[in-house]
Structure formats: structure tokens, C-alpha cells
Design a protein around this motif. Structure first.
Motif, short mmCIF file in Angstrom:
data_model
loop_
_atom_site.label_atom_id
_atom_site.label_comp_id
_atom_site.label_asym_id
_atom_site.label_seq_id
_atom_site.Cartn_x
_atom_site.Cartn_y
_atom_site.Cartn_z
N UNK A 20 0.81 -1.22 0.00
CA UNK A 20 0.00 0.00 0.00
C UNK A 20 0.84 1.27 0.00
N UNK A 21 1.95 1.25 0.70
CA UNK A 21 2.75 2.46 0.89
C UNK A 21 3.77 2.68 -0.23
N UNK A 22 4.38 1.64 -0.74
CA UNK A 22 5.48 1.82 -1.70
C UNK A 22 5.10 2.57 -2.98
N UNK A 23 3.93 2.37 -3.58
CA UNK A 23 3.63 3.18 -4.77
C UNK A 23 3.54 4.67 -4.47
N UNK A 24 3.01 5.02 -3.33
CA UNK A 24 2.91 6.44 -2.96
C UNK A 24 4.27 7.04 -2.72
N UNK A 25 5.17 6.28 -2.13
CA UNK A 25 6.49 6.78 -1.79
C UNK A 25 7.41 6.85 -3.01
N UNK A 26 7.33 5.86 -3.87
CA UNK A 26 8.30 5.75 -4.96
C UNK A 26 7.84 6.34 -6.30
N UNK A 27 6.56 6.58 -6.47
CA UNK A 27 6.06 7.09 -7.74
C UNK A 27 5.64 8.55 -7.62
#
Length: 84
Positions: A20-27
Motif C-alpha cells: 500500500x505504501x510503496x507506490x505512494x512513496x516511490x512514484x
């Protein structure tokens, strides 16, 4: 319950949170950001992760992350936009 199933179930919450968190952080704007060092989401999450690993205090780490994100988003974003 078998040991393997227990291990999988034990790691499931961390995997769900990471998903849930990684797309928001990395994109940024639906593509992988090259300039993560000026991305408020990335900087706040990195500081939160480091603080959590050092202090082991969930509420304090979460509060730090939110405050740091608000600060970075308010003050860092206008500075970055002037250089674009």
C-alpha cells in the motif's frame, strides 16, 4: 497449524503495508521518480523508518512522519517548483 503457514501469516501484515505504501512513496505522477531526494513522501517515510528502527515507538514515529511530511510538502515543494 504448520510452521510454514504460521510464518506466512506472520509476515502478511508487513507485506500488505509495503504494497500500500510503496507506490505512494516511490512514484511521482504515475512514474518512478528519479529525484527521490526531493520527494516529500520519500523523505518523510525514510525519516519515519529510521526513527522507528532507532526508537521502537510507533506513535511517536508516526507523528514525526506526519509532521515532517506536512513541513516538507509546505516548504520544499515551492522551492522545487521554482527550479523546474
Amino acid at each position: 497449524m504448520p510452521h510454514k503457514v504460521n510464518n506466512i501469516l506472520h509476515m502478511t501484515p508487513a507485506a500488505v503495508i509495503a504494497a500500500l505504501v510503496s507506490p505512494t512513496v516511490l512514484f511521482v505522477e504515475n512514474e518512478v521518480s528519479v529525484s527521490l531526494l526531493v520527494h516529500p513522501y520519500f523523505l518523510a517515510s525514510l525519516a519515519t523508518l529510521l526513527f522507528m528502527l532507532l526508537s521502537k515507538r510507533l506513535i511517536l514515529s508516526s507523528t514525526l512522519g506526519v509532521v515532517l511530511f506536512i513541513f516538507l510538502n509546505s516548504y520544499l515543494d515551492p522551492i522545487i517548483r521554482t527550479f523546474e
